[in-house]
Design an enzyme around this catalytic site. Structure first.
Site, PDB file in Angstrom:
ATOM      1  N   ASN A 110      94.903 -81.170  -7.847  1.00  0.00           N
ATOM      2  CA  ASN A 110      93.837 -81.846  -7.097  1.00  0.00           C
ATOM      3  C   ASN A 110      94.384 -82.752  -5.999  1.00  0.00           C
ATOM      4  O   ASN A 110      93.869 -82.781  -4.888  1.00  0.00           O
ATOM      5  CB  ASN A 110      92.969 -82.687  -8.056  1.00  0.00           C
ATOM      6  N   ARG A 142      88.450 -88.264 -16.139  1.00  0.00           N
ATOM      7  CA  ARG A 142      87.248 -87.737 -16.815  1.00  0.00           C
ATOM      8  C   ARG A 142      87.581 -87.475 -18.288  1.00  0.00           C
ATOM      9  O   ARG A 142      88.658 -86.924 -18.567  1.00  0.00           O
ATOM     10  CB  ARG A 142      86.893 -86.445 -16.084  1.00  0.00           C
ATOM     11  N   ALA A 158      71.775 -69.004 -11.206  1.00  0.00           N
ATOM     12  CA  ALA A 158      71.132 -70.279 -11.551  1.00  0.00           C
ATOM     13  C   ALA A 158      71.860 -70.942 -12.712  1.00  0.00           C
ATOM     14  O   ALA A 158      72.119 -70.313 -13.739  1.00  0.00           O
ATOM     15  CB  ALA A 158      69.673 -70.051 -11.928  1.00  0.00           C
ATOM     16  N   ASP A 160      61.533 -71.637 -12.494  1.00  0.00           N
ATOM     17  CA  ASP A 160      62.588 -71.893 -13.470  1.00  0.00           C
ATOM     18  C   ASP A 160      62.952 -70.568 -14.152  1.00  0.00           C
ATOM     19  O   ASP A 160      62.034 -69.825 -14.548  1.00  0.00           O
ATOM     20  CB  ASP A 160      62.017 -72.891 -14.503  1.00  0.00           C
ATOM     21  N   THR A 211      82.123 -68.620 -15.039  1.00  0.00           N
ATOM     22  CA  THR A 211      83.233 -69.459 -14.576  1.00  0.00           C
ATOM     23  C   THR A 211      84.494 -69.250 -15.410  1.00  0.00           C
ATOM     24  O   THR A 211      84.411 -68.831 -16.581  1.00  0.00           O
ATOM     25  CB  THR A 211      82.803 -70.944 -14.681  1.00  0.00           C
ATOM     26  N   ASP A 212      85.637 -69.596 -14.838  1.00  0.00           N
ATOM     27  CA  ASP A 212      86.898 -69.549 -15.603  1.00  0.00           C
ATOM     28  C   ASP A 212      86.977 -70.684 -16.628  1.00  0.00           C
ATOM     29  O   ASP A 212      87.819 -70.659 -17.515  1.00  0.00           O
ATOM     30  CB  ASP A 212      88.114 -69.589 -14.663  1.00  0.00           C
ATOM     31  N   GLU A 213      86.073 -71.680 -16.494  1.00  0.00           N
ATOM     32  CA  GLU A 213      86.164 -72.843 -17.389  1.00  0.00           C
ATOM     33  C   GLU A 213      85.858 -72.487 -18.841  1.00  0.00           C
ATOM     34  O   GLU A 213      86.189 -73.241 -19.749  1.00  0.00           O
ATOM     35  CB  GLU A 213      85.249 -73.969 -16.889  1.00  0.00           C
ATOM     36  N   LYS A 227      78.071 -72.495 -20.432  1.00  0.00           N
ATOM     37  CA  LYS A 227      78.316 -71.232 -19.711  1.00  0.00           C
ATOM     38  C   LYS A 227      78.897 -70.191 -20.684  1.00  0.00           C
ATOM     39  O   LYS A 227      78.546 -69.011 -20.615  1.00  0.00           O
ATOM     40  CB  LYS A 227      79.281 -71.456 -18.537  1.00  0.00           C
ATOM     41  N   THR A 244      66.453 -77.724  -8.228  1.00  0.00           N
ATOM     42  CA  THR A 244      66.917 -78.991  -8.797  1.00  0.00           C
ATOM     43  C   THR A 244      67.560 -79.765  -7.651  1.00  0.00           C
ATOM     44  O   THR A 244      67.574 -79.291  -6.503  1.00  0.00           O
ATOM     45  CB  THR A 244      67.983 -78.728  -9.882  1.00  0.00           C
ATOM     46  N   LEU A 264      84.674 -81.833  -5.582  1.00  0.00           N
ATOM     47  CA  LEU A 264      85.885 -82.449  -5.022  1.00  0.00           C
ATOM     48  C   LEU A 264      86.043 -82.309  -3.501  1.00  0.00           C
ATOM     49  O   LEU A 264      86.137 -83.320  -2.795  1.00  0.00           O
ATOM     50  CB  LEU A 264      87.125 -81.880  -5.727  1.00  0.00           C
ATOM     51  N   GLY A 278      88.158 -85.666 -21.649  1.00  0.00           N
ATOM     52  CA  GLY A 278      88.364 -84.248 -21.993  1.00  0.00           C
ATOM     53  C   GLY A 278      88.729 -83.379 -20.795  1.00  0.00           C
ATOM     54  O   GLY A 278      88.533 -82.162 -20.828  1.00  0.00           O
ATOM     55  N   TYR A 294      79.433 -78.477 -19.976  1.00  0.00           N
ATOM     56  CA  TYR A 294      79.170 -77.437 -18.960  1.00  0.00           C
ATOM     57  C   TYR A 294      79.800 -76.105 -19.375  1.00  0.00           C
ATOM     58  O   TYR A 294      79.107 -75.074 -19.457  1.00  0.00           O
ATOM     59  CB  TYR A 294      79.724 -77.873 -17.590  1.00  0.00           C
TER      60      TYR A 294
END
Ligand SMILES: NC(=O)c1ccc[n+]([C@@H]2O[C@H](COP(=O)([O-])OP(=O)(O)OC[C@H]3O[C@@H](n4cnc5c(N)ncnc54)[C@H](O)[C@@H]3O)[C@@H](O)[C@H]2O)c1
Length: 356
Positions: free
Chosen positions: A257, A290, A80, A57, A132-134, A162, A34, A198, A292, A158
């Site tokens: 950040n 952003r 991926a 893919d 991810t930790d998200e 995940k 991608t 970032l 949310g 996202y």
């Protein structure tokens, strides 16, 4: 050999390079290429027979099944994904297709392959899912860091995609006995990071004399881990992780950040001062937040340390200095990404290597 998906992206490419530097075990690298896939990341492996690149893919069951049969990997590592939160807000469809449906198809292809392995190979086989930790959602300022038992509360398309993929991986273990491992890591930084995220965005914008856009008040807190430390954690979990378990991976380095950006500016002031002698920090601009936007992520990585003896090798100070220096030393890589010509590079360099 091992089979890696997404190995032309930021973390996957660092993983493949580190793996082949540390071992002679070959890697089959399956990547759709991608916009985030960049074969220039793997240029140093040109001609290295231990690296087999296949453009495909993870949602293509036919290709996946054929590759598994052909190469008989002892492990599959799934890097991926669609990975950029802002893109997931503007267009969630690709995130559902790759992160959810793609992971499902990959799991099914791997399950069919694994079921047919001889007993000893079946026992030794591993499927490692990189997450991810998200998925854990957001924390208040004084909440304890995420442990592996924290509830899943994803807030962006996202992180929701995940989280869904993590649940599928878990279910394939509990239902079918597939020998899986999952890692949930905090924000990575380091070489080969696509400059939409970032830290690389701030470096390339600063050097180009452009504004350094910071969302909201810049007080969003993340834990930051040098990418090669993430790679060493994945190698360790693959080697010794308990089947079906998840492992949080983090850098013990929570920062807002705005402080990350100020550190990047200070390093650039030192290593590549502006012609007018002023600080790059003068280019900082606060922009609308952003939607949310999660306020704080923090990772408790003590399980990985306690059970598998893993610790990050870099502090933030050493890792961020290496990172800024890498971008200063690789202006062609940045220029090719910015112009889009990295995509032509695939055809120029790899036209002889058609997908298997
Ligand atoms: N970057 C981070 O800070 C971070 C932190 C924790 C976990 N992760 C996870 O680590 C993994 C890698 O992240 P990254 O930052 O390297 O992402 P990236 O966007 O840089 O790379 C993703 C790679 O996957 C490939 N890809 C995308 N869709 C595909 C598909 N359908 N089939 C095959 N290949 C496909 C892309 O071409 C690209 O090479 C992801 O699963 C991500 O969720 C990332």
């Amino acid at each position: 050999m091992i089979l890696v998906t997404g190995g032309a992206g930021f973390i996957g490419a660092n993983f493949v390079l580190d793996w082949l530097a540390a071992t002679n075990e070959p890697v089959v690298n399956v990547d759709k290429l991608t916009y985030a896939g960049n074969l220039e990341n793997l240029a140093s492996l040109q001609g290295d027979t231990r690296h087999v690149f296949v453009q495909a893919d993870i949602g293509d069951s036919t290709v996946l099944s054929a590759l598994l049969q052909q190469h008989q990997p002892r492990a599959v590592l799934n890097f991926a994904a669609e990975s950029h939160v802002d893109r997931s807000i503007h267009g969630p469809e690709d995130f559902i297709q790759t992160n959810v449906v793609g992971t499902f198809r990959l799991l099914e292809a791997v399950r069919a392959y694994w079921s047919g392995l001889p007993a000893d190979a079946k026992l030794a086989f591993r499927f490692l899912h990189v997450s991810t930790d998200e998925v854990y959602g957001t924390l208040g300022a004084t909440d304890p860091a995420f442990t592996e038992s924290h509830n899943y509360e994803p807030n962006s398309p996202y992180s929701a995609s995940k989280a869904a993929s993590d649940h599928l991986v878990r279910a394939w273990h509990h239902t079918y006995g597939l020998p899986v491992l999952t890692t949930n890591c905090s924000n990575n930084y380091g070489p080969l990071h696509f400059p939409e995220k970032l830290i690389p965005l701030m470096i390339v914008n600063a050097l180009a004399g452009k504004p350094l856009p910071i969302y909201g008040d810049g007080q969003q807190i993340r834990d930051w881990l040098y990418v090669r430390d993430h790679c060493s954690a994945i190698r360790r979990v693959l080697e010794a992780g308990r089947l079906g378990d998840t492992y949080n991976v983090g850098g013990w380095n929570e920062q807002a950040n705005i402080d990350i950006v100020k550190t990047v500016c200070a390093l650039l002031d030192e290593l590549r001062p502006r012609d007018d002698g002023r600080s790059y920090a003068e280019q900082i601009r606060f922009v609308q937040d952003r939607p949310g936007h999660d306020r704080r992520y923090a990772i408790d990585a003590r399980k990985l340390e306690r059970e598998l003896g893993w610790k990050p090798a870099e502090t933030f100070e050493t890792g961020i200095r290496k990172t800024v220096q890498w971008y200063l030393d690789h202006p062609e890589w940045v220029a090719h990404v910015q112009s889009g010509s990295y995509r032509d590079w695939v055809h120029q360099q790899y036209s002889a290597q058609e997908p298997a």
